[in-house]
Design an enzyme around this catalytic site. Sequence first.
Site, mmCIF file in Angstrom:
data_model
loop_
_atom_site.group_PDB
_atom_site.id
_atom_site.type_symbol
_atom_site.label_atom_id
_atom_site.label_comp_id
_atom_site.label_asym_id
_atom_site.label_seq_id
_atom_site.Cartn_x
_atom_site.Cartn_y
_atom_site.Cartn_z
ATOM 1 N N ASP A 1 7.132 -4.970 14.245
ATOM 2 C CA ASP A 1 7.683 -3.610 14.186
ATOM 3 C C ASP A 1 7.868 -3.016 15.580
ATOM 4 O O ASP A 1 8.911 -2.408 15.876
ATOM 5 C CB ASP A 1 6.820 -2.698 13.316
ATOM 6 C CG ASP A 1 5.338 -2.797 13.613
ATOM 7 O OD1 ASP A 1 4.939 -3.689 14.402
ATOM 8 O OD2 ASP A 1 4.561 -1.986 13.069
ATOM 9 N N ASP B 1 0.841 -1.205 0.000
ATOM 10 C CA ASP B 1 0.000 0.000 0.000
ATOM 11 C C ASP B 1 0.875 1.254 0.000
ATOM 12 O O ASP B 1 0.592 2.225 0.697
ATOM 13 C CB ASP B 1 -0.928 0.009 1.210
ATOM 14 C CG ASP B 1 -0.193 -0.206 2.526
ATOM 15 O OD1 ASP B 1 1.056 -0.306 2.506
ATOM 16 O OD2 ASP B 1 -0.858 -0.262 3.584
#
Length: 471
Positions: free
Chosen positions: A315, A239
């Site tokens: 993350d 994206d």
Amino acid sequence: MADMARLRCPWRVGALSIGFSVAIIFFVLVEMHMFVTQQKYANRASFAVESEEGCQRELRKLGDKILTQQTTLFELKKFDGFWFVICNIVVMSGVDEKARLEEDNRVLGTELEDFQNKEQLAKISGSSKLGPVAAVVIMACNRPDYLERTLKSVTKYHKDVAEKFPLFVSQDGSNQDVMDTARSFSSVNFLQHLDENPPKTRNPGEIIAYYKIASHYKWALTQLFNKRDFRRVVILGDDMEISPDFFSYFEATAPLLDTDKTLLAISSWNDNGQEKFVSDPEQLYRSDFFPGLGWMLTKSTWEELAPKWPNAYWDDWLRLKENRKGRQVIRPEVCRTYNFGEQGSSLGQFYEQYLKSIKLNNVNVDWRSKDLNYLKKGQFNPIFNSLVSKAAIIPASQALTEANYGEGDIRVQYYSLVEFKYLAHEFGIFEDTKDGIPRTAYNGVIVFRWKGQKRVFLTDFFQQLDTIETL
């Protein structure tokens, strides 16, 4: 008796003359054969010279060898002594020399062909001696429309650097539309992750997508680093759009990642990269906060992280001090990626407030002409400290007024993360922190632009600038 002697003498002379003639003829035939053989390889060498400048030095060496052989052969014409002895020398030496020269020419011809084949292979592969800069992998799952938009953006700038940045799409799952989209781009290498043992959430109510993403990342990075032996990998989401200088940015910063062991990764993202907070497309910073969203790491770092890779939230895991181990990330002032993923596993978290207004760099910076050594820790810290120290110290209560109407850079100190979040809210930057580190912070300092050129530094009062290591 004298008559008989006279008869025998001419016979001997005639026989000797015939033998010599045969030897000479044989020698001439040998010489002609060698000339034809040498001419054959000389023609091949000539072709190689004309077709590939890179072969010239090797071909000169081969030519010198052939010339030496020719000189040796012609040296056989220098003879003295008796005719009978000469005939034997010529015949025997000619045979031996013929065999030796034919063998040497066969070897030289093989060497020449091998050299030409290697040159041709190098042309076909287009690989430099150092190999690709990095593999680029787009992580995809079940959003074919997003993937197509990302691939159109990436391939727009990828053609000229395809050899330096091999392009991959790694799909998690078996969505046929995603697979068809990836394979519709000729420059894409397709990988597919099919998890035989789907992950399970650790706690009730957790979103399983975060577990699947972590599993997919580990699999894809293992494929690229361990199975395909790339030195570096750039990771993108499905994206994201990229800037015109995306690839040159990573190529220019790659050597820093290799040589500066105080770096964890190179990122193309600035969490506070909204248009109102940025202006200089050439400015880069160090940061203690790992931003993700278009980042590069090395194989050696992956080999450290892979054995303890988390089951979920990879993350945030990478942002923990125990995994960063004091290392920083290089990040730009103006983003080299733009995230348009309003719909996804994070359910649009932060999208409207922060991500939608991110500025994607539109300037094609010539990174090859930039000296980026200032980003090495020993050089960056004094430069950064000087910038912060020169800024006027402003009380938190007057920060916005001074930012709007004052002149020059300003420095606003915060005494706790609670006060930092208050200041962040006032200015409109990210209030989020991970493991006590604000987004974009470097040694407690968060920097962003205000109204064009002015810099605002939010600084941790308890992290004095002179405590920042400069070695």
